[in-house]
Design a protein around this motif. Sequence first.
Motif, short mmCIF file in Angstrom:
data_model
loop_
_atom_site.label_atom_id
_atom_site.label_comp_id
_atom_site.label_asym_id
_atom_site.label_seq_id
_atom_site.Cartn_x
_atom_site.Cartn_y
_atom_site.Cartn_z
N THR A 159 4.85 16.20 6.76
CA THR A 159 3.58 15.68 6.26
C THR A 159 2.38 16.01 7.14
OG1 THR A 159 3.84 13.53 7.36
CG2 THR A 159 4.82 13.76 5.18
N ARG A 219 2.76 19.93 7.89
CA ARG A 219 2.80 20.56 6.57
C ARG A 219 3.48 21.92 6.61
NH1 ARG A 219 -0.53 18.20 2.73
NH2 ARG A 219 -0.45 20.12 1.54
N THR A 279 5.95 20.95 -0.40
CA THR A 279 6.08 19.64 -1.03
C THR A 279 6.91 18.74 -0.14
OG1 THR A 279 8.06 20.30 -2.28
CG2 THR A 279 5.92 20.63 -3.34
N SER A 313 3.68 14.10 -0.15
CA SER A 313 2.79 14.77 -1.11
C SER A 313 3.02 14.27 -2.52
CB SER A 313 2.98 16.29 -1.03
OG SER A 313 4.31 16.65 -1.37
N ASN A 353 0.24 12.24 -4.77
CA ASN A 353 -0.08 12.63 -6.15
C ASN A 353 0.13 11.47 -7.12
OD1 ASN A 353 -0.75 15.24 -5.36
ND2 ASN A 353 1.34 15.99 -5.67
N GLY A 403 -4.17 11.22 0.16
CA GLY A 403 -3.56 12.46 0.58
C GLY A 403 -2.26 12.27 1.33
N SER A 404 -1.49 13.36 1.43
CA SER A 404 -0.15 13.29 2.03
C SER A 404 -0.20 13.00 3.52
CB SER A 404 0.61 14.59 1.78
OG SER A 404 -0.05 15.68 2.37
#
Length: 268
Positions: A201, A204, A208, A212, A216, A222-223
């Motif tokens: 996370t 990154r 995914t 994330s 969503n 946000g992630s």
Amino acid sequence: MSPMPVPGGDSLDLDSRALALGLVRRDAASVLTPNSTQKEALADEISRHVPILKEIIYPFKLLTVGLHELSHALAGVLTCASVESIQLEPNEGGSTRMRGGIPAITLPAGYLGSSFIGAALIACGFDTDASKVACLVLSFFFLLTLWWARKSWIAWLTIALMAALIVVCWLVAHSVALRFLVLFIGVMSCFYSIWDIIDDTLDRKVNTSDASEYANMIGCCGSRFWGAFWLLISVVFFAAGILVGIAAFKDDWSTQASKADNFLGGSP
């Protein structure tokens, strides 16, 4: 500067004493600091043994992956999901398939659940009898994992090895080794959760992740925000496990050994 008396009738001024202490410190530092040859030797030894250490902890890393996926599955069961399967991969990956449930609970459950399990194991690892109770609970978790991961040969092999280690550590020397095994599994689980959150996370390194998908689904922050939030919770769990273990279990080695001998038959 006035002299300061020392035992034996001799005197030594403060400047001389400070100089002497400084020389001793510098001498100790020069003796204990490795030279270039020694640094090369140490680096060579570390580079040769790191692969061996990786192989030793590999089954434990697979176990922590299993605990991560099991946490997803347990959260699914608690939110009325239908868990279809758990899959563990030789490359230390894993997945959990389920239908239904509440994603807001099941998505972070992998990170936070494995971190909580690890913290509980750390706390229990401070006491032999508590470690035995923890192993009984772990055995139940193993059975659940195998039920959902019955098609995964990696899961069977990993859990068989862990079960064998638990039995051996339980039976030898008043189960003292069991404490360290439980502590090690707990620390691995907490570290895995913390590292996985950072890797997935914050850095990154994958496109995914649970964070994330969670971002969503929630539609805000946000992630990275959710990753940092889950990271904070995982660190708190880790610290709490250590503090609870220190505060709750104060028996010395002999007392723990005596109690261990009377727990479900104890050790031979």
